[in-house]
Design a protein around this motif. Structure first.
Motif, PDB file in Angstrom:
ATOM      1  N   ASP A  40      39.887  26.611  74.418  1.00 18.55           N
ATOM      2  CA  ASP A  40      39.271  26.188  72.892  1.00 18.55           C
ATOM      3  C   ASP A  40      40.399  25.226  72.339  1.00 18.55           C
ATOM      4  O   ASP A  40      39.916  24.383  71.379  1.00 18.55           O
ATOM      5  N   ALA A  41      41.670  25.358  72.763  1.00 19.16           N
ATOM      6  CA  ALA A  41      42.775  24.504  71.993  1.00 19.16           C
ATOM      7  C   ALA A  41      42.179  23.046  72.333  1.00 19.16           C
ATOM      8  O   ALA A  41      42.232  22.095  71.476  1.00 19.16           O
ATOM      9  N   VAL A  42      41.793  22.869  73.561  1.00 16.98           N
ATOM     10  CA  VAL A  42      41.735  21.422  74.076  1.00 16.98           C
ATOM     11  C   VAL A  42      40.610  21.033  73.570  1.00 16.98           C
ATOM     12  O   VAL A  42      40.333  19.674  73.255  1.00 16.98           O
ATOM     13  N   ASN A  43      39.557  21.687  73.522  1.00 17.51           N
ATOM     14  CA  ASN A  43      38.122  21.250  72.959  1.00 17.51           C
ATOM     15  C   ASN A  43      38.467  20.922  71.259  1.00 17.51           C
ATOM     16  O   ASN A  43      37.742  20.112  70.775  1.00 17.51           O
ATOM     17  N   ARG A  44      39.432  21.759  70.735  1.00 15.50           N
ATOM     18  CA  ARG A  44      39.399  21.221  69.279  1.00 15.50           C
ATOM     19  C   ARG A  44      40.395  19.947  69.007  1.00 15.50           C
ATOM     20  O   ARG A  44      39.916  19.065  68.430  1.00 15.50           O
ATOM     21  N   ILE A  45      41.390  19.769  70.035  1.00 14.02           N
ATOM     22  CA  ILE A  45      41.975  18.566  70.134  1.00 14.02           C
ATOM     23  C   ILE A  45      41.020  17.283  70.569  1.00 14.02           C
ATOM     24  O   ILE A  45      41.232  16.236  69.851  1.00 14.02           O
ATOM     25  N   SER A  46      40.119  17.686  71.186  1.00 16.54           N
ATOM     26  CA  SER A  46      39.442  16.339  71.788  1.00 16.54           C
ATOM     27  C   SER A  46      38.473  15.979  70.717  1.00 16.54           C
ATOM     28  O   SER A  46      38.182  14.609  70.705  1.00 16.54           O
ATOM     29  N   GLU A  47      38.113  16.673  69.560  1.00 13.51           N
ATOM     30  CA  GLU A  47      37.392  16.115  68.448  1.00 13.51           C
ATOM     31  C   GLU A  47      38.153  14.894  67.841  1.00 13.51           C
ATOM     32  O   GLU A  47      37.451  14.350  67.025  1.00 13.51           O
ATOM     33  N   PHE A  48      39.245  14.956  67.759  1.00 11.77           N
ATOM     34  CA  PHE A  48      40.265  14.079  66.952  1.00 11.77           C
ATOM     35  C   PHE A  48      40.163  12.600  67.939  1.00 11.77           C
ATOM     36  O   PHE A  48      40.502  11.629  67.353  1.00 11.77           O
ATOM     37  N   PHE A  49      39.791  12.807  69.039  1.00 14.25           N
ATOM     38  CA  PHE A  49      39.875  11.377  69.967  1.00 14.25           C
ATOM     39  C   PHE A  49      38.321  10.963  70.130  1.00 14.25           C
ATOM     40  O   PHE A  49      38.232  10.041  70.883  1.00 14.25           O
ATOM     41  N   LYS A  50      37.416  11.406  69.417  1.00 14.60           N
ATOM     42  CA  LYS A  50      36.086  10.931  69.537  1.00 14.60           C
ATOM     43  C   LYS A  50      35.891   9.452  68.748  1.00 14.60           C
ATOM     44  O   LYS A  50      36.508   9.335  67.682  1.00 14.60           O
ATOM     45  N   PRO A  51      35.045   8.720  69.681  1.00 15.76           N
ATOM     46  CA  PRO A  51      34.996   7.280  68.748  1.00 15.76           C
ATOM     47  C   PRO A  51      34.632   7.588  67.480  1.00 15.76           C
ATOM     48  O   PRO A  51      33.538   8.337  67.231  1.00 15.76           O
ATOM     49  N   ILE A  52      34.960   6.726  66.467  1.00 14.48           N
ATOM     50  CA  ILE A  52      34.578   6.501  65.002  1.00 14.48           C
ATOM     51  C   ILE A  52      33.067   5.857  65.172  1.00 14.48           C
ATOM     52  O   ILE A  52      32.893   4.624  65.642  1.00 14.48           O
ATOM     53  N   ASP A  53      32.183   6.390  64.630  1.00 18.54           N
ATOM     54  CA  ASP A  53      30.690   5.503  64.634  1.00 18.54           C
ATOM     55  C   ASP A  53      30.998   4.402  63.372  1.00 18.54           C
ATOM     56  O   ASP A  53      30.959   4.991  62.110  1.00 18.54           O
ATOM     57  N   THR A  54      31.060   3.287  63.703  1.00 17.05           N
ATOM     58  CA  THR A  54      30.905   2.239  62.728  1.00 17.05           C
ATOM     59  C   THR A  54      29.524   1.752  62.257  1.00 17.05           C
ATOM     60  O   THR A  54      29.655   0.971  61.528  1.00 17.05           O
ATOM     61  N   ASN A  55      28.482   2.230  62.667  1.00 19.45           N
ATOM     62  CA  ASN A  55      27.291   1.971  62.033  1.00 19.45           C
ATOM     63  C   ASN A  55      27.052   2.677  61.056  1.00 19.45           C
ATOM     64  O   ASN A  55      25.630   2.951  60.629  1.00 19.45           O
ATOM     65  N   LEU A  56      27.593   3.385  60.426  1.00 16.04           N
ATOM     66  CA  LEU A  56      27.290   4.201  59.201  1.00 16.04           C
ATOM     67  C   LEU A  56      26.989   3.190  57.808  1.00 16.04           C
ATOM     68  O   LEU A  56      27.341   2.097  57.481  1.00 16.04           O
TER      69      LEU A  56
END
Length: 56
Positions: A40-56
């Motif tokens: 669970d902790a690793v999954n929470r941390i991985s949220e911070f490293f998702k690519p940012i969607d620049t198509n907004l």
């Protein structure tokens, strides 16, 4: 208590003996809970490293 001891680095055998477990499988239940907590902790941390969607 078992989860805390395992988190602190205690090994399953020693933790089981300290808690009076006669079967290592009894202590293994706490290790499974600890593994779920780590996942669970690793999954929470991985949220911070998702690519940012620049198509907004």
């Amino acid at each position: 208590m078992a989860t805390l001891l395992l988190t602190a680095g205690g090994d399953l055998y020693t933790v089981g003996k300290l808690l009076g477990h006669t079967n290592i499988n009894t202590t293994q239940v706490y290790a499974d809970v600890l593994m779920e907590t780590k996942i669970d902790a690793v999954n929470r941390i991985s949220e911070f490293f998702k690519p940012i969607d620049t198509n907004l």
